[in-house]
Write an enzyme that holds these catalytic residues in place. Structure first.
Site, short mmCIF file in Angstrom:
data_model
loop_
_atom_site.label_atom_id
_atom_site.label_comp_id
_atom_site.label_asym_id
_atom_site.label_seq_id
_atom_site.Cartn_x
_atom_site.Cartn_y
_atom_site.Cartn_z
N LYS A 118 42.18 44.08 34.40
CA LYS A 118 41.25 44.43 35.12
C LYS A 118 41.48 45.68 35.96
O LYS A 118 40.51 46.35 36.27
CB LYS A 118 41.38 43.24 36.50
N HIS A 237 38.99 28.85 42.68
CA HIS A 237 38.46 29.94 41.86
C HIS A 237 37.85 29.95 40.68
O HIS A 237 37.66 30.76 39.55
CB HIS A 237 39.24 31.27 41.76
N ARG A 294 33.80 37.69 25.46
CA ARG A 294 33.75 36.43 24.85
C ARG A 294 32.50 35.86 25.27
O ARG A 294 31.75 36.18 26.15
CB ARG A 294 35.01 35.88 24.90
P1 ADP Z 1 39.46 35.51 36.72
O1 ADP Z 1 39.84 36.63 35.97
O2 ADP Z 1 40.39 34.46 37.39
O3 ADP Z 1 37.98 34.94 36.51
P2 ADP Z 1 37.68 37.16 38.72
O4 ADP Z 1 38.24 38.43 39.22
O5 ADP Z 1 36.72 36.84 37.86
O6 ADP Z 1 39.07 36.32 38.11
O7 ADP Z 1 37.58 36.04 40.18
C1 ADP Z 1 37.50 34.68 39.93
C2 ADP Z 1 36.88 34.26 41.39
O8 ADP Z 1 37.64 34.61 42.42
C3 ADP Z 1 35.76 34.65 41.68
O9 ADP Z 1 34.42 34.08 40.89
C4 ADP Z 1 35.50 34.73 43.13
O10 ADP Z 1 35.16 33.34 43.53
C5 ADP Z 1 36.82 34.85 43.60
N1 ADP Z 1 37.12 36.53 44.10
C6 ADP Z 1 37.57 37.21 43.18
N2 ADP Z 1 37.65 38.46 43.94
C7 ADP Z 1 37.34 38.11 45.08
C8 ADP Z 1 37.16 39.17 46.22
N3 ADP Z 1 37.62 40.42 46.15
N4 ADP Z 1 36.91 38.53 47.31
C9 ADP Z 1 36.43 37.28 47.38
N5 ADP Z 1 36.58 36.39 46.37
C10 ADP Z 1 36.99 36.80 45.07
P1 ADP Z 2 34.40 31.04 31.99
O1 ADP Z 2 35.11 32.41 32.62
O2 ADP Z 2 33.73 31.28 30.64
O3 ADP Z 2 33.34 30.93 33.18
P2 ADP Z 2 36.53 29.88 32.67
O4 ADP Z 2 37.08 30.90 33.63
O5 ADP Z 2 36.51 28.17 33.04
O6 ADP Z 2 35.44 30.14 32.01
O7 ADP Z 2 37.47 30.09 31.60
C1 ADP Z 2 37.03 29.63 30.21
C2 ADP Z 2 38.35 28.80 29.44
O8 ADP Z 2 39.15 30.03 29.35
C3 ADP Z 2 38.91 27.93 30.11
O9 ADP Z 2 39.54 26.89 29.23
C4 ADP Z 2 40.24 28.62 30.52
O10 ADP Z 2 41.36 27.78 30.88
C5 ADP Z 2 40.53 29.81 29.78
N1 ADP Z 2 40.80 30.89 30.23
C6 ADP Z 2 40.33 32.07 31.06
N2 ADP Z 2 41.00 33.07 31.03
C7 ADP Z 2 42.26 32.83 30.80
C8 ADP Z 2 43.73 33.50 30.84
N3 ADP Z 2 43.61 34.71 31.04
N4 ADP Z 2 44.58 32.83 30.14
C9 ADP Z 2 44.49 31.56 29.64
N5 ADP Z 2 43.37 30.78 29.76
C10 ADP Z 2 42.45 31.36 30.04
#
Ligand code: ADP
Ligand code: ADP
Ligand code: MG
Length: 501
Positions: A118, A237, A294
């Site tokens: 990130k 989340h 992806r």
């Molecule tokens: P991941 O790699 O786990 O998907 P993200 O950065 O995409 O991580 O964040 C996942 C979720 O966490 C977001 O969809 C949102 O709901 C919450 N989130 C992430 N960053 C923030 C933020 N700065 N403030 C509020 N909610 C956040």
């Molecule tokens: P999307 O980001 O496609 O909306 P999810 O956040 O639910 O969906 O993640 C998609 C799939 O990838 C799930 O099976 C989740 O468990 C897996 N996944 C996403 N990020 C990671 C990670 N950093 N490590 C392991 N599994 C992950």
């Protein structure tokens, strides 16, 4: 003349099937891999060839890059599609596939590497004028320094794992007093889940919407976007309900966000299908969160409103073709909603509830798409993500897509495991969801297990009607013209609930 004649799908379940279906439409033959737990899976039966890759745990099967490449060579495979999860965002794997002389259906290892981190992603995107959530631009290690930064950003803040994903490795810090403790937890979770203890600080946006943009890029530098998906209904989340387009995105925001997403993709020389995620605050300011390199779980809603098969595009891009779709060719037509049907107990913190699918009958009809990988009688293994299916509905407008979703949920018959279906039905009928004013706090704010009790369960009503009809056919009991909810006939979940009261 297409280069790719045979694809190995390095995944399982619904996404493996999803990819193989498009391959078949393109006259490309398919190879499935499967673990010992997935021997009877639909993706194994669907593929032209299938190879058992190892025991159930993913580290011994779906994550075995070496075995996957070896099998591909042995079976004369031309290309590997990684799906989502597993090896899909593993830059080393993408590199090894290429070195082995095979085509990786996805972006370059370089793009995966940058966007998989990130902080590196923010740094790359920083070359363009892309709005970022206020926060640190490098990993924080010194607590004293970190607290100075947090104070200047203003609490609440979020401590986030740079290598995080799947909603893990994130800690909200409400005030300075809890900073140290949350930082310790974030670091240890980051190490245990991602093998990388680097964390950074972001302002915690208190009422955000998660909006993301689908992009497609070819290997000749052309990049387009396929509009947004709204993914704010989340638990832990992680998304459970998605839709396209978003009710809160105006044409102006859509264009600005689309442009930013294309720039993010450009910043790492992106090709293939990818998703640029943003959060949007109450005043509709949006900020770049991360890029997923992806095919995304929720890609079908975009396919529904644009008419574009994203997997087909991924394959053509991997073959080196130029994008045949120009930005100006794309229009949003209609509205699509997706609910993720997880084997989870919504009444118990959405904890996985794996087991056997005793009953499994899919909904059908106009505007209904079900992407799944299970059949009645199959077991949901405990080793993997407990998603059973994705239920997608499509209508001329949002109202129609939602009413189709409610109807489809009512038709869906699953027993043997708890599912998120009833929860999703609750959301579809909630005023705040319907009027579009929801944000990522929806589940915490509005949902309690009690809400599930209020739902009239048409499936149970139908069953009751059926049973009454049988009784009246057999004996002399008058058949009621209309069934009322009968306290004696309750679902397994309700029965448990009533007993515990
Ligand atoms: P991941 O790699 O786990 O998907 P993200 O950065 O995409 O991580 O964040 C996942 C979720 O966490 C977001 O969809 C949102 O709901 C919450 N989130 C992430 N960053 C923030 C933020 N700065 N403030 C509020 N909610 C956040
Ligand atoms: P999307 O980001 O496609 O909306 P999810 O956040 O639910 O969906 O993640 C998609 C799939 O990838 C799930 O099976 C989740 O468990 C897996 N996944 C996403 N990020 C990671 C990670 N950093 N490590 C392991 N599994 C992950
Ligand atoms: Mg994300």
């Amino acid at each position: 003349m297409s280069l790719i004649k045979k694809i190995l799908v390095a995944n399982r379940g619904e996404i493996a099937l999803r990819i193989m279906r498009t391959a078949r439409e393109m006259n490309i033959s398919t190879v499935a891999i499967f673990s010992e737990a997935d021997r009877k899976s639909l993706h194994v039966r669907y593929a032209d060839e299938a190879v058992c890759i190892g025991p159930a745990p993913s580290a011994e099967s779906y994550l075995r890059a070496d075995k996957i490449i070896k099998i591909s060579k042995e079976l004369n495979v031309d290309a590997i599609h990684p799906g989502y999860g597993f090896l899909s965002e593993n830059a080393d794997f993408a590199g090894q596939v290429k070195e082995a002389g095979l085509i990786f259906i996805g972006p370059s290892a370089h793009a995966i590497e940058i966007m998989g981190n990130k902080l590196a992603a923010k740094q790359a995107a920083g070359k363009y004028n892309i709005p970022m959530v206020p926060g640190t631009s490098s990993a924080v290690t010194d607590r004293v320094e970190a607290k100075v930064v947090a104070a200047s950003i203003g609490y609440p803040v979020l401590i986030k794992a740079s290598g995080g994903g799947g909603g893990k490795g994130m800690r909200v810090v409400e005030n300075e007093a809890e900073f140290d403790e949350q930082m310790d937890r974030a670091v240890s979770e980051a190490i245990s889940s991602f093998g990388d203890g680097a964390v950074f600080i972001e302002k915690y946006i208190t009422s955000p919407k998660h909006i993301e943009i689908q992009v497609l890029g070819d290997q000749h530098g052309n990049i387009i976007h396929l509009f947004e998906r709204e993914c704010s209904i989340q638990r832990r989340h992680q998304k459970v309900i998605e839709e396209a387009p978003s009710i809160s995105v105006t044409p102006e925001i859509r264009e600005a966000m689309g442009r930013c997403a294309i720039d993010v993709a450009r910043s790492c020389g992106y090709y293939g299908a990818g998703t640029v995620e943003f959060i949007m605050d109450e005043r509709r300011n949006f900020y770049f969160l991360e890029m997923n390199t992806r095919l995304q779980v929720e890609h079908p809603v975009t396919e529904q409103i644009t008419g574009v098969d994203l997997v087909r595009q991924m394959i053509k891009i991997a073959e080196g073709e130029q994008l045949a779709i120009r930005q100006e060719d794309l229009f949003i037509k209609g509205h699509a909603v997706e609910v993720r049907v997880y084997a989870e107990d919504a009444s118990n913190n959405f904890l996985p509830d794996v087991g056997k699918l005793e009953t499994y009958v899919r909904p059908q009809g106009n505007g209904v798409r079900v992407d799944d990988g299970f059949e009645q009688g199959m077991e949901i293994p405990i080793y993997y993500d407990p998603m059973i299916a994705k239920l997608i509905t499509y209508g001329e407008n949002r109202e129609e897509a939602i009413s189709k979703m409610t109807r489809a949920i009512d038709e869906y018959q699953i027993s043997g495991v708890q599912t998120t279906l009833e929860f999703c039905r609750f959301v579809m009928q909630h005023e705040v969801f319907v009027n579009g004013t929801f944000d990522t706090n929806f589940v915490n704010q509005f949902f309690t297990p009690k809400n599930l009790l209020k739902q009239p369960d048409t499936h149970i009503l139908q069953l009751a009607a059926f049973m009454t009809a049988k009784i009246s056919a057999a004996g002399d009991i008058a058949r009621p013209t209309q069934m009322e909810p009968d306290a004696a006939i309750v679902s397994k979940w309700r029965a448990r609930k009533l007993n515990s009261n």
